[in-house]
Design a protein around this motif. Structure first.
Motif, PDB file in Angstrom:
ATOM      1  N   PHE A 243      42.328  47.474  35.091  1.00 56.33           N
ATOM      2  CA  PHE A 243      43.459  48.390  35.255  1.00 56.33           C
ATOM      3  C   PHE A 243      43.234  49.313  36.455  1.00 56.33           C
ATOM      4  CE2 PHE A 243      45.536  52.468  34.437  1.00 56.33           C
ATOM      5  CZ  PHE A 243      46.844  52.070  34.199  1.00 56.33           C
ATOM      6  N   TYR A 244      42.027  49.864  36.552  1.00 54.14           N
ATOM      7  CA  TYR A 244      41.706  50.788  37.650  1.00 54.14           C
ATOM      8  C   TYR A 244      41.801  50.079  38.999  1.00 54.14           C
ATOM      9  CZ  TYR A 244      39.112  54.198  40.444  1.00 54.14           C
ATOM     10  OH  TYR A 244      38.734  55.102  41.413  1.00 54.14           O
ATOM     11  N   ILE A 245      41.194  48.897  39.095  1.00 55.07           N
ATOM     12  CA  ILE A 245      41.242  48.138  40.349  1.00 55.07           C
ATOM     13  C   ILE A 245      42.679  47.738  40.668  1.00 55.07           C
ATOM     14  CG2 ILE A 245      40.531  46.001  41.495  1.00 55.07           C
ATOM     15  CD1 ILE A 245      38.316  48.054  41.291  1.00 55.07           C
ATOM     16  N   GLY A 246      43.437  47.375  39.634  1.00 53.11           N
ATOM     17  CA  GLY A 246      44.828  46.978  39.841  1.00 53.11           C
ATOM     18  C   GLY A 246      45.672  48.103  40.419  1.00 53.11           C
TER      19      GLY A 246
ATOM     20  N   LEU B 179      36.158  48.566  48.434  1.00 58.70           N
ATOM     21  CA  LEU B 179      35.820  48.516  47.011  1.00 58.70           C
ATOM     22  C   LEU B 179      36.056  47.111  46.467  1.00 58.70           C
ATOM     23  CD1 LEU B 179      34.997  49.907  44.367  1.00 58.70           C
ATOM     24  CD2 LEU B 179      37.399  50.553  44.052  1.00 58.70           C
ATOM     25  N   GLY B 180      37.169  46.512  46.863  1.00 54.11           N
ATOM     26  CA  GLY B 180      37.466  45.148  46.443  1.00 54.11           C
ATOM     27  C   GLY B 180      36.465  44.145  46.979  1.00 54.11           C
ATOM     28  N   PHE B 181      35.966  44.402  48.196  1.00 52.33           N
ATOM     29  CA  PHE B 181      34.991  43.495  48.802  1.00 52.33           C
ATOM     30  C   PHE B 181      33.637  43.549  48.094  1.00 52.33           C
ATOM     31  CE2 PHE B 181      37.382  44.062  53.058  1.00 52.33           C
ATOM     32  CZ  PHE B 181      38.305  43.112  52.663  1.00 52.33           C
ATOM     33  N   ILE B 182      33.442  44.546  47.247  1.00 48.20           N
ATOM     34  CA  ILE B 182      32.229  44.611  46.421  1.00 48.20           C
ATOM     35  C   ILE B 182      32.512  44.064  45.022  1.00 48.20           C
ATOM     36  CG2 ILE B 182      30.588  46.171  45.293  1.00 48.20           C
ATOM     37  CD1 ILE B 182      30.774  47.976  47.752  1.00 48.20           C
TER      38      ILE B 182
END
Length: 468
Positions: free
Chosen positions: A89-92, A370-373
């Protein structure tokens, strides 16, 4: 009732490749190919090559994730499957906010560039607003006509932008062969402006910043899987399409930069032309073709953004993490409600910040890193069967599913450590940081803390009202 998507309307392998290329190639290679050159001079080609390698390694992780999880949402879907609902949810929320913000930034960019190309004031907010409304109206019409039309428009814009970039390379090579101007590369580091050498002394910090700047030119691949449910056989096609697109773009970028360096590095570093790459050519027809290509490229990446952003929101709604009303589509398979929500944010966010693009771009970049990690970590979880949700029984590969993700995480962490954060969160004057940019810090806090909390609260209140 769930709307079924006609197989012919779904994106096939080459349409996915074109989507990836269209999502990555925007205005940068046309407008500012000299920015990396100004940072590291003759080492610019090495910077682009390293950036291409970095992008390829990270792209391998996204490609690997796509074979395990085929739900739409890209980083959101992968994080949710690997780490559970809360992390997902947080990443979304972060990815959606980043995607709509990036779309808004690109929309403002294409309008300002168009105004400047035609000799008008790009800082006239009235004209910028009018231009954005017209642009978004055209993009809305394209999407409302259905996914088949969106597919054709994206494919056509990709073909045009790639053809124009190849034309730049070919024309540059012909110019080099006819003039014999092959010694310019050694002169790059000595180019001056106003009596001062442009290229600074090469250090680890300046070279790292140059690689990061070049790397931004490759970003966009991370959003390709946002609409994977609108693609044919995504578990097979996405893992092949994303790396192929990166390789094609790397070859084109390096070719364009090499040509500009060899033909006339001084002009590309000092020109005031909006579409900087036109400055190395004297032929008026060729310049006009490049201008058209730049405009088509900028329009195409906006169409690609209109495909990605709404589908992240729709994916979260399908998983029951936000209102299910956002899952509804028209008879043309147009995700109307998620699209309207996304386009409103894309228009209003830049307007709310008075079109201050620098801070918006910084926030979007932070979310991307952040997504790349998170995505490489998710792939490792999938490989070792540690995910919170069962994933597809895809063929496992230790190199692509473990080694590549570990290397990509280490590289991203290295870039983050060596990144010049003072420039991003400081007030810069004459190249020196003279204070703290609380505005930029406030935006980061809003994007990473306040917005997720607000969306969480709204979702909980809506769920309570439904259960009563």
């Amino acid at each position: 009732m769930k709307q079924q998507i006609n197989l012919k309307d779904k994106l096939g392998f080459w349409s996915i490749v074109f989507l990836a290329i269209n999502s990555i190639i925007g205005s940068g290679i046309f407008l500012t190919p000299g920015s990396v050159v100004r940072q590291v001079g003759s080492q610019a080609l090495i910077a682009y090559l390293l950036a291409a390698i970095l992008a390829s390694i990270i792209a391998i992780s996204f490609a690997a994730a796509a074979k395990y999880v085929t739900q739409s949402g890209a980083a959101y879907a992968y994080a949710k499957a690997a780490f559970g609902d809360k992390v997902g949810f947080y990443i979304g929320i972060l990815r959606y906010f980043s995607a709509t913000t990036a779309w808004g930034v690109m929309a403002v960019g294409v309008i300002k560039s168009t105004l400047a190309i035609f000799g008008m004031n790009p800082n006239d907010n009235g004209r910028v607003i009018l231009g954005i409304l017209i642009l978004m109206g055209i993009i809305s019409l394209i999407n409302a006509l259905g996914q088949r039309v969106v597919k054709y428009v994206m494919n056509l814009s990709t073909i045009v932008k790639v053809a124009v970039l190849l034309l730049i390379i070919v024309a540059g090579l012909l110019l080099l062969l006819t003039t014999g101007a092959t010694g310019n590369l050694s002169q790059v580091d000595q180019v001056t402006q106003n009596g001062k050498v442009i290229v600074p002394t090469l250090t680890t910090a300046t070279f790292t910043m140059a690689v990061v700047s070049a790397f931004y030119a490759f970003t966009g691949f991370e959003a390709v899987a946002s609409g994977s449910e609108d693609m044919q056989n995504p578990s097979k096609n996405l893992p092949r399409a994303i790396p192929l697109a990166i390789l094609i773009i790397a070859a084109i970028y390096i070719g364009v930069v090499a040509v500009t360096l060899l033909v006339n590095p001084e002009v590309i570093m000092t020109t005031n032309q909006v579409v900087a790459v036109t400055a190395i050519f004297n032929n008026v027809i060729l310049r006009d073709i490049i201008l058209i290509g730049a405009l088509v490229s900028m329009f195409g990446i906006n169409v690609a953004s209109s495909f990605h952003a709404p589908r992240i929101l729709e994916a979260m709604a399908k998983q029951g993490q936000i209102s299910s009303k956002l899952t509804r589509r028209t008879k043309n398979n147009f995700p109307l409600r998620s699209f309207v929500t996304s386009i409103l944010l894309a228009v209003l966010i830049p307007l709310a910040f008075n079109y201050n693009m620098t801070n918006l771009i910084t926030l979007s970049a932070l979310v991307r890193f952040l997504g790349f990690i998170m995505v490489p970590l998710a792939v490792i979880f999938f490989y070792f069967n540690k995910s919170q949700v069962a994933v597809l029984p895809a063929p496992k590969n230790f190199i692509t599913d473990v080694c590549a993700p570990i290397v990509s995480i280490l590289l991203v962490v290295f870039l983050l450590i060596n990144y010049n954060w003072k420039l991003q969160f400081g007030i810069v004057e004459n190249g020196q940081v003279i204070g703290i940019n609380w505005y930029a810090i406030g935006m980061a806090v809003f994007g990473f803390v306040v917005l997720p909390l607000v969306i969480t609260l709204i979702t909980k209140l809506e769920n309570r009202s439904v259960t009563k």
